[in-house]
Write an enzyme that holds these catalytic residues in place. Structure first.
Site, PDB file in Angstrom:
ATOM      1  NE  ARG A 149      -3.827  -2.541   2.348  1.00 45.21           N
ATOM      2  CZ  ARG A 149      -3.579  -3.155   3.426  1.00 45.21           C
ATOM      3  NH1 ARG A 149      -2.302  -3.251   4.167  1.00 45.21           N
ATOM      4  NH2 ARG A 149      -4.445  -4.430   3.433  1.00 45.21           N
ATOM      5  CE  LYS A 173      -5.893  -0.438   5.067  1.00 43.18           C
ATOM      6  NZ  LYS A 173      -7.091  -0.687   4.750  1.00 43.18           N
ATOM      7  CG  HIS A 241      -5.226   0.758  -3.917  1.00 43.64           C
ATOM      8  ND1 HIS A 241      -4.721   0.835  -2.648  1.00 43.64           N
ATOM      9  CD2 HIS A 241      -6.922   0.609  -3.506  1.00 43.64           C
ATOM     10  CE1 HIS A 241      -5.484  -0.392  -1.578  1.00 43.64           C
ATOM     11  NE2 HIS A 241      -6.965   0.292  -2.568  1.00 43.64           N
ATOM     12  NE  ARG A 244      -3.438  -3.341  -1.133  1.00 48.84           N
ATOM     13  CZ  ARG A 244      -3.290  -3.778  -0.750  1.00 48.84           C
ATOM     14  NH1 ARG A 244      -1.506  -4.279  -0.557  1.00 48.84           N
ATOM     15  NH2 ARG A 244      -3.772  -4.732   0.094  1.00 48.84           N
ATOM     16  CG  HIS A 267      -6.913  -8.208   0.785  1.00 40.13           C
ATOM     17  ND1 HIS A 267      -6.890  -8.549   0.072  1.00 40.13           N
ATOM     18  CD2 HIS A 267      -6.240  -7.087   1.415  1.00 40.13           C
ATOM     19  CE1 HIS A 267      -7.206  -7.662  -1.239  1.00 40.13           C
ATOM     20  NE2 HIS A 267      -6.384  -6.731  -0.036  1.00 40.13           N
ATOM     21  CE1 TYR A 276      -7.278  -6.305  -6.293  1.00 38.48           C
ATOM     22  CE2 TYR A 276      -7.601  -7.801  -4.559  1.00 38.48           C
ATOM     23  CZ  TYR A 276      -7.510  -6.698  -5.505  1.00 38.48           C
ATOM     24  OH  TYR A 276      -7.061  -5.403  -4.787  1.00 38.48           O
TER      25      TYR A 276
END
Length: 300
Positions: A149, A173, A241, A244, A267, A276
């Site tokens: 990211r 994250k 992004h 990504r 994720h 995806y």
């Protein structure tokens, strides 16, 4: 319009301080609702007697008139807000709109950049002795080859990038760390960049820095990616992004397992990665239509 509904709209404007435009949207939806439930004004609006079933029937009728899921969601939210107001003032005993499920919005597929566009950026001639040019090439390469990211790239520590093991440690994250492998070409560019970085005397421990040795900032990185892809012929949204997204799609198209791509992207759940697979299928269908001899035939 019913006086109680009108007082609710005044409450939104004067006490909630919503804009006139927002209040007008509420007014439009509630006026439309009142017209439906009173059969065009043939009888009075009895707010306490309205049921969730009445609201669902109205939504069905609006859907048949062409209202989008987003518009239908707003109509339900307007009714929910109205009935919350009525409950607080003791005018009704329940909120029928709270029992009505909001229409699901279609999730747009992630935008991608064509592989040939990214290749054009990464294969273009640059001055290999110019710090900024080498750094900018490395920025695009890191996004495309690791899928990290924007925030992760900016915060990437120099010590976290091991060119011998060909892997980097990313702080993602919720402060979760993950290991992302990379290839020989990226390792070579990192080493070359580090050699040039010594000349700018970095003031931090980040891998990537500005020409003054300070940490990168989002707008700089965004412009590096956008301008590089645009110059290579890229169109549409050209952002970190999107690179990504492109990384994830390329990995799946090349045979990577879905769970592996999930771990590489950081994720929390497989559902976030599964989108995806839809992008990959869409790409395959597009290529099929362009290439298969039967698909090229009219009516085939």
């Amino acid at each position: 319009m019913n006086a109680t509904v009108e007082s609710f709209l005044q409450y939104l404007r004067l006490e909630r301080n919503l804009s006139w435009r927002t209040v007008d949207l509420y007014r439009r939806d509630l006026d439309q609702w009142e017209h439906y439930v009173t059969a065009g004004g043939q009888h009075g609006l009895d707010l306490p007697s309205v049921t969730a079933g009445d609201i669902r029937q109205w939504l069905i009728s609006r859907s048949k008139c062409g209202d989008t899921p987003g518009t239908l969601r707003h109509k339900v939210q307007a009714l929910r807000a109205l009935y919350r107001y009525l409950l607080r003032h003791g005018k009704v005993k329940s909120n029928p709109a709270a029992q009505v499920e909001l229409a699901k919005l279609p999730k747009p597929l992630p935008k991608l950049v064509r592989e040939k566009t990214v290749d054009a950026v990464l294969d273009a001639d640059i001055d290999s002795d110019d710090f900024a040019q080498v750094r900018d090439r490395l920025i695009v390469m890191l996004f495309y080859e690791t899928g990290i990211r924007l925030s992760e790239l900016i915060g990437l520590q120099d010590a976290a990038v091991d060119t011998r093991k060909r892997e980097l440690k990313v702080r993602g994250k919720r402060d979760k760390d993950r290991i992302v492998p990379f290839g020989d070409e990226l390792a070579q560019w990192v080493e070359h960049y580090r050699h040039l970085r010594a000349t700018v005397k970095p003031e931090c421990d980040n891998l990537l820095v500005t020409a003054k040795g300070r940490p990168l900032y989002p707008s700089l990185v965004y412009h590096v990616v956008h301008d590089g892809l645009a110059m290579a012929g890229g169109t549409g949204k050209l952002s970190p992004h999107v690179l990504r997204h492109t990384f994830a799609s390329v990995m799946l198209n090349s045979g990577a397992q879905l769970n592996s791509v999930k771990e590489l992207l950081g994720h929390e759940s497989l559902a976030a990665t599964q989108v995806y697979t839809h992008v990959t299928l869409s790409e395959l269908q597009h290529n099929y239509q362009l290439a298969h001899p039967r698909a090229l035939k009219k009516g085939g």
